[in-house]
Design an enzyme around this catalytic site. Sequence first.
Site: not given
Ligand code: PPS
Length: 296
Positions: A47, A105, A135
Site C-alpha cells: 500500500k 513486498h 490504505s
Molecule cells: S498493493 O496492494 O500493495 O499493491 O498496493 P499499492 O499499489 O502499493 O498501493 C495502493 C495505494 O496507492 C495509491 N495509488 C496512487 N496514489 C496516487 N497517485 C497514483 N497514481 C496512484 N496509484 C496508486 C492507491 O490509491 C492506494 O492508496 P489509497 O490511499 O488506498 O488510495
Amino acid sequence: MLVGQSPSLLLHRGFPLIQGINLPHEVDQIQDLEVRDSDVFVVTFPKSGTIWMQQILLLLQSKGDVELVTKKDKVSNADLMPWIESFGQVQEFITAESPRFRVSHLPYYLMPAALCREKGKVIYVARNPKDVLVSSYHFHKMAMMLETPASFEDFFQKFMKGEVMGGNWFQHIKSWFAHKDDLNMMFLTYEEMLLDLTSSVKRLADFLGIELTQDQLQNVVKHSTFNNMKKIPQANYENVPRELLDHHESSFMRKGTIGDWKNHFTVAQNHQFDEVFQREMKDFPVTFTWDIRDVS
Ligand code: PPS
C-alpha cells in the site's frame, strides 16, 4: 504458524506470507537466484504505491506509449511486472528475457543475496505509515484472500504488531534502508511522487538509464496520474475477479492522497502511533509528509 489469529497469513522465517498466493518453498528459492545487471526490483511495504511504480516503469519502458501497457489480454499491471514472491513466479523469472522488472513486498533478508554485490537495481518506495495503515485497512476489507478487519481499532492494533499483510512496517523500511549503500538502490517516497511527479519520473529515468524526449516524458507522467490510472482497467485492478478483490467493498485506486489517516485515527490511536514511531524511527534520516496541507 499462523500470524496472530489470522488464517490468511502464514509466518515464514519471520515474514507473513499470504496463503494461496505465496508458497514457502518458492520464497526460499528467491535468495539464491542469479541476478543480471539489467534486473530491476521495485520493493515496497504493501500500500505504498506498488501499482503506481509498476505503471511508471512500464511507461518508461514503452517511452510513454500507453497502448503498449494496456494490452487487452492483460488483466493488470502485475501481468507485465509480477511479484517475484507470487506462486509460479520464481521459475518464470529464471527463464525470462532481460530486462526483468519485478515488484516485491519481501524484507531485505528474503531477497536475492546477489543484489548485495550491486548486481541489478532496487527502487524502494516508502509512504508515510499512517496512510499505509489506512490504505491497508480498506484493502483487507476488499481482498478476499485476507482476513476482514473486525473494526478499524482491531486492524490498527494488528498493524502495530505487524500482524497484517507485509508484516511490520518499521522493520521493513529499516531493514532495506540499512543496506542502501550495499545495493544499487534508489529510495523515494510516495509523497514526493505525489507532490512532483515529473521530477520523480525524471529521476527514475536517469536511474534506469532510459532516455526520453520531452513529449515522451510528458506522456509517462500523464498516464501515471491518479485520475488517469483510475480509468485504465489494468492499472486499477478492475478486471481482477471478484473472488480475489471485491470492488463493492472499496476500490483499489481509493483516494491516492496524503493525510487520509486524519479521517480515521482517533486521538488515542494517533498518540499511540506517534510514540511507537518516535521510538522506532528516531535515528532514521528520512522525514515523512503527513498532511497534504503541510505542503500546499
Ligand atoms: S498493493 O496492494 O500493495 O499493491 O498496493 P499499492 O499499489 O502499493 O498501493 C495502493 C495505494 O496507492 C495509491 N495509488 C496512487 N496514489 C496516487 N497517485 C497514483 N497514481 C496512484 N496509484 C496508486 C492507491 O490509491 C492506494 O492508496 P489509497 O490511499 O488506498 O488510495
